[in-house]
Design an enzyme around this catalytic site. Structure first.
Site, PDB file in Angstrom:
ATOM      1  N   ARG A 156       0.516   2.367  -2.988  1.00 57.66           N
ATOM      2  CA  ARG A 156       1.646   2.977  -2.291  1.00 57.66           C
ATOM      3  C   ARG A 156       1.716   4.437  -2.695  1.00 57.66           C
ATOM      4  O   ARG A 156       1.259   4.822  -3.776  1.00 57.66           O
ATOM      5  CB  ARG A 156       2.936   2.252  -2.653  1.00 57.66           C
ATOM      6  CG  ARG A 156       2.961   0.787  -2.234  1.00 57.66           C
ATOM      7  CD  ARG A 156       4.258   0.114  -2.665  1.00 57.66           C
ATOM      8  NE  ARG A 156       4.334  -1.271  -2.196  1.00 57.66           N
ATOM      9  CZ  ARG A 156       3.960  -2.330  -2.910  1.00 57.66           C
ATOM     10  NH1 ARG A 156       3.469  -2.160  -4.130  1.00 57.66           N
ATOM     11  NH2 ARG A 156       4.057  -3.551  -2.409  1.00 57.66           N
ATOM     12  N   LYS A 159       6.349  -0.958  -6.811  1.00 56.89           N
ATOM     13  CA  LYS A 159       7.491  -1.508  -6.082  1.00 56.89           C
ATOM     14  C   LYS A 159       7.687  -2.980  -6.417  1.00 56.89           C
ATOM     15  O   LYS A 159       8.820  -3.474  -6.450  1.00 56.89           O
ATOM     16  CB  LYS A 159       7.245  -1.341  -4.578  1.00 56.89           C
ATOM     17  CG  LYS A 159       8.340  -1.898  -3.692  1.00 56.89           C
ATOM     18  CD  LYS A 159       7.990  -1.690  -2.228  1.00 56.89           C
ATOM     19  CE  LYS A 159       9.047  -2.297  -1.312  1.00 56.89           C
ATOM     20  NZ  LYS A 159       8.689  -2.126   0.120  1.00 56.89           N
ATOM     21  N   ARG A 187      -3.256   2.511   2.687  1.00 50.75           N
ATOM     22  CA  ARG A 187      -2.974   1.205   2.069  1.00 50.75           C
ATOM     23  C   ARG A 187      -3.259   0.067   3.046  1.00 50.75           C
ATOM     24  O   ARG A 187      -3.856  -0.941   2.684  1.00 50.75           O
ATOM     25  CB  ARG A 187      -1.518   1.178   1.612  1.00 50.75           C
ATOM     26  CG  ARG A 187      -1.037  -0.158   1.061  1.00 50.75           C
ATOM     27  CD  ARG A 187       0.361  -0.013   0.464  1.00 50.75           C
ATOM     28  NE  ARG A 187       0.980  -1.310   0.217  1.00 50.75           N
ATOM     29  CZ  ARG A 187       0.738  -2.066  -0.844  1.00 50.75           C
ATOM     30  NH1 ARG A 187      -0.144  -1.668  -1.751  1.00 50.75           N
ATOM     31  NH2 ARG A 187       1.352  -3.221  -1.016  1.00 50.75           N
ATOM     32  N   HIS A 212       1.888  -7.934  -3.273  1.00 48.80           N
ATOM     33  CA  HIS A 212       2.853  -8.664  -2.453  1.00 48.80           C
ATOM     34  C   HIS A 212       2.394 -10.119  -2.331  1.00 48.80           C
ATOM     35  O   HIS A 212       1.382 -10.510  -2.901  1.00 48.80           O
ATOM     36  CB  HIS A 212       3.026  -8.004  -1.070  1.00 48.80           C
ATOM     37  CG  HIS A 212       1.758  -7.842  -0.295  1.00 48.80           C
ATOM     38  ND1 HIS A 212       1.466  -6.725   0.438  1.00 48.80           N
ATOM     39  CD2 HIS A 212       0.679  -8.655  -0.144  1.00 48.80           C
ATOM     40  CE1 HIS A 212       0.283  -6.865   1.011  1.00 48.80           C
ATOM     41  NE2 HIS A 212      -0.202  -8.024   0.679  1.00 48.80           N
ATOM     42  N   TYR A 219      -0.644  -7.704   7.665  1.00 46.06           N
ATOM     43  CA  TYR A 219      -1.938  -7.051   7.824  1.00 46.06           C
ATOM     44  C   TYR A 219      -2.881  -7.756   8.787  1.00 46.06           C
ATOM     45  O   TYR A 219      -3.670  -7.103   9.469  1.00 46.06           O
ATOM     46  CB  TYR A 219      -2.585  -6.860   6.451  1.00 46.06           C
ATOM     47  CG  TYR A 219      -1.760  -5.973   5.570  1.00 46.06           C
ATOM     48  CD1 TYR A 219      -1.718  -4.596   5.783  1.00 46.06           C
ATOM     49  CD2 TYR A 219      -0.975  -6.493   4.559  1.00 46.06           C
ATOM     50  CE1 TYR A 219      -0.932  -3.774   5.004  1.00 46.06           C
ATOM     51  CE2 TYR A 219      -0.186  -5.678   3.773  1.00 46.06           C
ATOM     52  CZ  TYR A 219      -0.166  -4.320   3.999  1.00 46.06           C
ATOM     53  OH  TYR A 219       0.624  -3.513   3.235  1.00 46.06           O
TER      54      TYR A 219
END
Length: 240
Positions: free
Chosen positions: A96, A125, A181, A205, A214
């Site tokens: 990120r 994150k 990303r 994630h 994605y």
């Protein structure tokens, strides 16, 4: 919140005016309206920002992710070496935009005897994680062991992201920073065929997010490439 009037009385019209600053039907507009609605409730201001939220949904977003060839070429549009390094780090590790400023690099020996430069995100994150380079050749090409990031100061992670986005736009990069990303996510899944659980861990994630987000952005050409690769495999299943 910074767009709200600092020297005049807070009013419904002022809140609505701020809600309309962002582009309609975008994630930014959705977030702004959500925050302003909560703030108005706290400040006991009666205002309805519902009509301004729009109809944004991640499922409606259509993205064209840059190819790896375009990514490897576009870096040359950044004249500053520090910004090229940031770009290269994001592209190679799928970081990120703010995570590049909270990443440590560590050399490790693989079973094949090759050295691997692993990125350790210390303040991401979604917490800390380790990420491997894809393509590892980009580590050598851009000398990623020679860390030289831009000197930026920021109060929150979003400040880093805004600065990175402005720099990419001024340089004429034909995509936004986060697309690096997204391209990494598709690369490790389609080109390198990593298991979804592993790919998701590298991204920071859940596997569910990986599938939902994605996989929708895999291009027609990439789908064709996967099919061609399967057919070329001599050990593939044969018809009865």
């Amino acid at each position: 919140m910074k767009w709200l009037p600092a020297t005049s009385e807070l009013s419904p019209s002022a809140i609505i005016s701020v809600a309309q600053r962002s582009k309609p039907n975008t994630r930014s507009r959705q977030i702004a309206c959500t925050v302003l609605r909560q703030f108005a409730r706290f400040a006991q201001i009666e205002v309805d920002v519902g009509p301004y939220i729009g109809n944004y949904s991640p499922k409606k977003v259509v993205k064209t992710i840059p190819t790896d060839k375009i990514i490897s070429q576009a870096i040359e549009q950044l004249p500053n070496p520090a910004w090229r390094y940031l770009y290269a780090l994001m592209a190679t590790y799928g970081l990120r935009d703010h995570e590049v400023f909270f990443t440590e690099l560590e050399w490790r020996d693989s079973e094949s005897g090759e050295r691997i430069l692993v990125a350790k995100v210390t303040d991401g994150k979604t917490g800390t994680r380790e990420v491997y380079p894809f393509y590892p050749e980009w580590v050598e090409r851009w000398q990623l062991w020679n860390k030289k990031l831009p000197k930026l100061t920021a109060r929150i992670n979003q400040d880093y992201g805004e600065r990175v986005s402005r720099t990419f736009k001024r340089a004429g990069i034909p995509f936004v920073p986060y697309d690096l990303r997204h391209a990494y996510a598709i690369r490790i899944s389609v080109v390198f065929k990593l298991p979804v659980a592993v790919a998701a861990a590298y991204m920071g994630h859940s596997p569910t997010i990986h599938w939902q987000t994605y996989n929708r952005w895999i291009s027609k050409e990439q789908h064709q490439q996967v099919y061609d690769d399967v057919l070329r495999d001599e050990d593939r299943p044969k018809p009865p």
